[in-house]
Design a protein around this motif. Sequence first.
Motif, short mmCIF file in Angstrom:
data_model
loop_
_atom_site.label_atom_id
_atom_site.label_comp_id
_atom_site.label_asym_id
_atom_site.label_seq_id
_atom_site.Cartn_x
_atom_site.Cartn_y
_atom_site.Cartn_z
N PHE A 7 35.43 18.03 -33.28
CA PHE A 7 34.57 18.97 -33.54
C PHE A 7 34.15 18.75 -35.21
N GLY A 8 35.03 17.97 -35.99
CA GLY A 8 35.05 18.07 -37.17
C GLY A 8 33.32 17.63 -37.77
N THR A 9 32.85 16.68 -37.30
CA THR A 9 31.53 15.89 -37.83
C THR A 9 30.55 16.93 -37.26
N ARG A 10 30.75 17.59 -35.88
CA ARG A 10 29.56 18.61 -35.43
C ARG A 10 29.66 19.73 -36.50
N PHE A 11 30.98 20.17 -37.03
CA PHE A 11 30.97 21.26 -37.92
C PHE A 11 30.36 20.93 -39.37
N LEU A 12 30.74 20.06 -39.59
CA LEU A 12 30.02 19.50 -40.87
C LEU A 12 28.51 19.60 -40.67
N ASP A 13 27.99 18.93 -39.79
CA ASP A 13 26.45 18.89 -39.25
C ASP A 13 26.06 20.34 -39.61
N TRP A 14 26.81 21.33 -38.67
CA TRP A 14 26.26 22.69 -38.83
C TRP A 14 26.27 23.35 -40.28
N LEU A 15 27.27 22.91 -41.13
CA LEU A 15 27.34 23.44 -42.23
C LEU A 15 26.42 22.61 -43.23
N GLY A 16 25.63 21.63 -42.74
CA GLY A 16 24.90 21.12 -43.90
C GLY A 16 25.28 20.07 -44.52
N VAL A 17 26.48 19.53 -44.45
CA VAL A 17 27.23 18.64 -45.36
C VAL A 17 26.64 17.12 -44.93
N GLY A 18 26.16 16.59 -45.59
CA GLY A 18 25.57 15.32 -45.55
C GLY A 18 26.09 14.09 -46.37
N ARG A 35 32.04 14.32 -46.69
CA ARG A 35 32.26 14.25 -45.17
C ARG A 35 33.72 13.43 -44.86
N GLY A 36 33.86 12.41 -45.74
CA GLY A 36 35.18 11.70 -45.35
C GLY A 36 36.40 12.41 -46.18
N VAL A 37 36.03 12.99 -46.95
CA VAL A 37 37.34 13.77 -47.66
C VAL A 37 37.72 15.01 -46.76
N ALA A 38 36.72 15.60 -46.13
CA ALA A 38 36.88 16.64 -45.38
C ALA A 38 37.57 16.40 -44.17
N ILE A 39 37.02 15.21 -43.50
CA ILE A 39 37.80 14.74 -42.33
C ILE A 39 39.16 14.09 -42.49
N GLY A 40 39.00 13.54 -43.48
CA GLY A 40 40.51 13.02 -43.84
C GLY A 40 41.69 14.04 -44.22
N ALA A 41 41.23 14.98 -44.94
CA ALA A 41 42.22 16.12 -45.19
C ALA A 41 42.41 17.20 -44.15
N ALA A 42 41.50 17.31 -43.26
CA ALA A 42 41.53 18.13 -42.35
C ALA A 42 42.09 17.89 -40.71
N SER A 43 41.68 16.44 -40.37
CA SER A 43 42.18 15.94 -39.19
C SER A 43 42.90 14.75 -39.43
N HIS A 44 43.27 14.12 -40.39
CA HIS A 44 44.25 13.16 -40.72
C HIS A 44 43.90 11.98 -39.82
N ALA A 45 44.69 11.19 -39.28
CA ALA A 45 44.53 9.87 -38.72
C ALA A 45 43.75 10.11 -37.64
N LEU A 46 43.69 10.82 -36.58
CA LEU A 46 43.12 11.05 -35.38
C LEU A 46 41.58 11.12 -35.78
N GLY A 47 41.35 12.05 -36.76
CA GLY A 47 39.95 12.25 -37.21
C GLY A 47 39.25 11.23 -37.88
N THR A 48 40.21 10.25 -38.70
CA THR A 48 39.61 8.98 -39.46
C THR A 48 39.32 7.95 -38.58
N ALA A 49 40.18 7.89 -37.60
CA ALA A 49 39.99 7.09 -36.46
C ALA A 49 38.63 7.43 -35.67
#
Length: 78
Positions: free
Chosen positions: A5-16, A21-35
């Motif tokens: 749900f990370g990218t959907r959440f960032l879309d919902w927040l309006g982070v483009g 987006r990369g920093v948020a995904i990497g910090a919050a969901s680590h390897a699985l999110g990055t992959a």
Amino acid sequence: MGANFGTRFLDWLGVGDPLARGVAIGAASHALGTASVAGTEPEISPPAAVTFLLAASICAGLAQIGAVRAFLLAAFVR
């Protein structure tokens, strides 16, 4: 959660911004999110990977401090 749900959440927040987006995904969901974003949003994969590695290194370093280690063991090991 972040991988699904990370990218959907960032879309919902309006982070483009790809860097944000990369920093948020990497910090919050680590390897699985990055992959998970590597195929769909390849421009955010490099900042996600760097942030994931930095977060992991900082956490590993902090866990070597006696007081932090004692807190973690008391809080999570029963």
